[in-house]
Motif scaffolding. Structure first.
Motif, short mmCIF file in Angstrom:
data_model
loop_
_atom_site.label_atom_id
_atom_site.label_comp_id
_atom_site.label_asym_id
_atom_site.label_seq_id
_atom_site.Cartn_x
_atom_site.Cartn_y
_atom_site.Cartn_z
N TYR A 207 64.51 -33.53 -110.03
CA TYR A 207 65.61 -34.30 -110.64
C TYR A 207 66.07 -35.46 -109.74
N ASP A 208 66.26 -35.20 -108.45
CA ASP A 208 66.73 -36.28 -107.57
C ASP A 208 65.68 -37.39 -107.47
N ALA A 209 64.41 -36.97 -107.43
CA ALA A 209 63.33 -37.97 -107.36
C ALA A 209 63.33 -38.82 -108.64
N TRP A 210 63.59 -38.17 -109.77
CA TRP A 210 63.66 -38.89 -111.04
C TRP A 210 64.77 -39.95 -111.00
N LEU A 211 65.95 -39.55 -110.52
CA LEU A 211 67.07 -40.50 -110.48
C LEU A 211 66.72 -41.71 -109.61
N ASP A 212 66.08 -41.43 -108.50
CA ASP A 212 65.69 -42.47 -107.57
C ASP A 212 64.67 -43.43 -108.20
N GLN A 213 63.66 -42.82 -108.83
CA GLN A 213 62.59 -43.62 -109.44
C GLN A 213 63.14 -44.44 -110.61
N SER A 214 64.02 -43.81 -111.37
CA SER A 214 64.57 -44.48 -112.54
C SER A 214 65.36 -45.74 -112.12
N ARG A 215 66.10 -45.63 -111.01
CA ARG A 215 66.86 -46.78 -110.51
C ARG A 215 65.91 -47.93 -110.16
N ARG A 216 64.79 -47.56 -109.49
CA ARG A 216 63.82 -48.61 -109.11
C ARG A 216 63.14 -49.18 -110.36
N ASP A 217 62.78 -48.30 -111.30
CA ASP A 217 62.12 -48.77 -112.54
C ASP A 217 63.01 -49.75 -113.29
N LEU A 218 64.29 -49.40 -113.37
CA LEU A 218 65.21 -50.25 -114.14
C LEU A 218 65.35 -51.63 -113.49
N GLU A 219 65.43 -51.63 -112.17
CA GLU A 219 65.57 -52.91 -111.45
C GLU A 219 64.41 -53.85 -111.81
N GLN A 220 63.19 -53.31 -111.75
CA GLN A 220 61.99 -54.09 -112.08
C GLN A 220 61.97 -54.45 -113.57
N ALA A 221 62.30 -53.46 -114.38
CA ALA A 221 62.21 -53.64 -115.84
C ALA A 221 63.15 -54.76 -116.31
N LEU A 222 64.30 -54.86 -115.65
CA LEU A 222 65.25 -55.90 -116.07
C LEU A 222 64.66 -57.29 -115.82
N ILE A 223 63.93 -57.42 -114.72
CA ILE A 223 63.29 -58.71 -114.41
C ILE A 223 62.26 -59.03 -115.50
N HIS A 224 61.42 -58.03 -115.83
CA HIS A 224 60.36 -58.26 -116.83
C HIS A 224 60.95 -58.47 -118.23
N ALA A 225 62.02 -57.74 -118.52
CA ALA A 225 62.62 -57.85 -119.86
C ALA A 225 63.26 -59.24 -120.02
N ARG A 226 63.94 -59.68 -118.98
CA ARG A 226 64.57 -61.02 -119.07
C ARG A 226 63.50 -62.08 -119.28
N ALA A 227 62.33 -61.88 -118.63
CA ALA A 227 61.23 -62.86 -118.75
C ALA A 227 60.39 -62.60 -120.01
N LEU A 228 60.73 -61.59 -120.78
CA LEU A 228 59.96 -61.19 -121.97
C LEU A 228 58.48 -61.00 -121.61
N ASP A 229 58.25 -60.42 -120.42
CA ASP A 229 56.89 -60.23 -119.92
C ASP A 229 56.40 -58.82 -120.30
N LEU A 230 55.78 -58.75 -121.48
CA LEU A 230 55.36 -57.45 -122.00
C LEU A 230 54.26 -56.81 -121.15
N ALA A 231 53.36 -57.63 -120.62
CA ALA A 231 52.25 -57.09 -119.83
C ALA A 231 52.76 -56.40 -118.57
N ALA A 232 53.91 -56.83 -118.06
CA ALA A 232 54.49 -56.19 -116.87
C ALA A 232 55.43 -55.05 -117.27
#
Ligand code: PMV
Length: 327
Positions: A207-232
């Protein structure tokens, strides 16, 4: 005295998952999330405050609400009564134009529509943050259905959830993606998301590893989502869903939302991708598989997934608008 309002909201699908609560009473998420609001399905909810009713009366899809749904709806209504000073009971009629029993996340659209209809029926004109708090009383993913297109719901740090307010990153008309849903089973999920999240938090060693990973995933995902970069964004979305399920699978006893057809669809997604079709999958707390793809490929994906043995129905979706109110 009778006061009535109608609202229409659509389901949303998380591309980066909310899984885990940081405050159970306030229903605050332990992870931020990113979602796409859909267009082809909707929940219509009418709320009427009536002083001639002995108690709240809730009819969901033509039937009296189950005790669990009843409790969620009452939480939202009670909060609206507190905010408005209204003390009368309410009548709630809510209808989905898609099969609730098929296990699709209908709670998000239902609770977003309820928050808007109930607050307007009570004569309140609430800001987005207060509406998000109301919708959240019913379901943690519901604040995302208040807005259309690509939506970010931060985890927030505030103990009351004042900073857990959805943001629209791109309205639906700017998002050139489709989302193909493959239904792989009937009936409600065996373990609801609230119980599933709590069980995972209390017993999964990851569970703690999930929370940690999810925070990192979201940080990256926000960059790709803002850029509408589906491949990333696509591969990240897929990995995030697998991490959520891995965490739930490691709970004791294990929490497994997938069935045999889920796996068959997952295999087919990989085969199609290897053949050159662009699309990435995500799975919520249920057996259905959703593929995010370029909008122009949605029909091709839908046809291919419909051929997988065991798939009950396939529906290509496009991004849709946020909640709409009517008098
Ligand atoms: O809002 P809830 O309590 O139905 O939880 C939603 C959980 C997931 O659908 C698995 C993930 C998400 O972010 O929508």
């Amino acid at each position: 005295m009778t006061r009535s309002a109608l609202a229409v909201a659509r389901p949303n699908i998380a591309l980066i998952k909310y899984w885990g609560k940081r405050d159970r009473d306030r229903n605050l998420p332990a992870t931020g999330s990113l979602s796409l609001t859909l267009s082809g399905m909707s929940t219509r909810t009418r709320v009427t405050f009536r002083d001639d009713l002995p108690q709240d009366h809730l009819v969901l899809d033509g039937q009296l609400a189950s005790p669990e749904a009843h409790a969620r709806v009452i939480r939202v209504l009670d909060q609206v009564r507190r905010l408005s000073g209204i003390t009368t009971p309410a009548e709630v009629f809510s209808d989905n134009d898609f099969p609730t029993a098929a296990g699709l996340a209908s709670s998000a659209s239902g609770m977003a529509a309820l928050a808007v209809a109930a607050s307007r029926a009570a004569g309140l004109d609430l800001d987005l943050g207060t509406l998000a708090g109301l919708a959240r009383m019913g379901s943690g993913s519901a604040p995302r259905s208040l807005l259309g297109g690509l939506v970010w719901l931060p985890r927030g740090e505030d103990p009351e959830g004042l900073d857990c307010v959805p943001h629209c990153l791109h309205p639906p008309e700017e998002v050139p993606w489709g989302l193909v849903m493959a239904w792989t089973g009937r009936g409600p999920k065996a373990v609801g998301s609230t119980d599933g999240m709590e069980h995972t938090r209390l017993s999964s060693p990851y569970y703690d590893a999930w929370l940690d990973q999810s925070r990192r995933d979201l940080e990256q995902a926000l960059i790709h989502a803002r850029a509408l970069d589906l491949a990333a964004l696509g591969p990240l979305m897929e990995a995030n869903a697998m991490a959520m399920h891995a965490c739930a699978l490691a709970a004791r006893p294990p929490l497994r939302y997938w069935n045999g057809t889920t796996l068959a669809v997952m295999d087919q997604v990989l085969v199609l991708r290897r053949s050159g079709l662009r699309g990435w999958m995500t799975i919520d707390a249920g057996p259905h598989v959703k593929v995010l793809c370029p909008r122009e490929d949605a029909e091709t994906w839908a046809e291919a997934l419909a051929r997988v043995p065991g798939v009950l129905e396939v529906r290509p979706e496009v991004p849709g608008p946020g909640v709409e109110a009517a008098p």
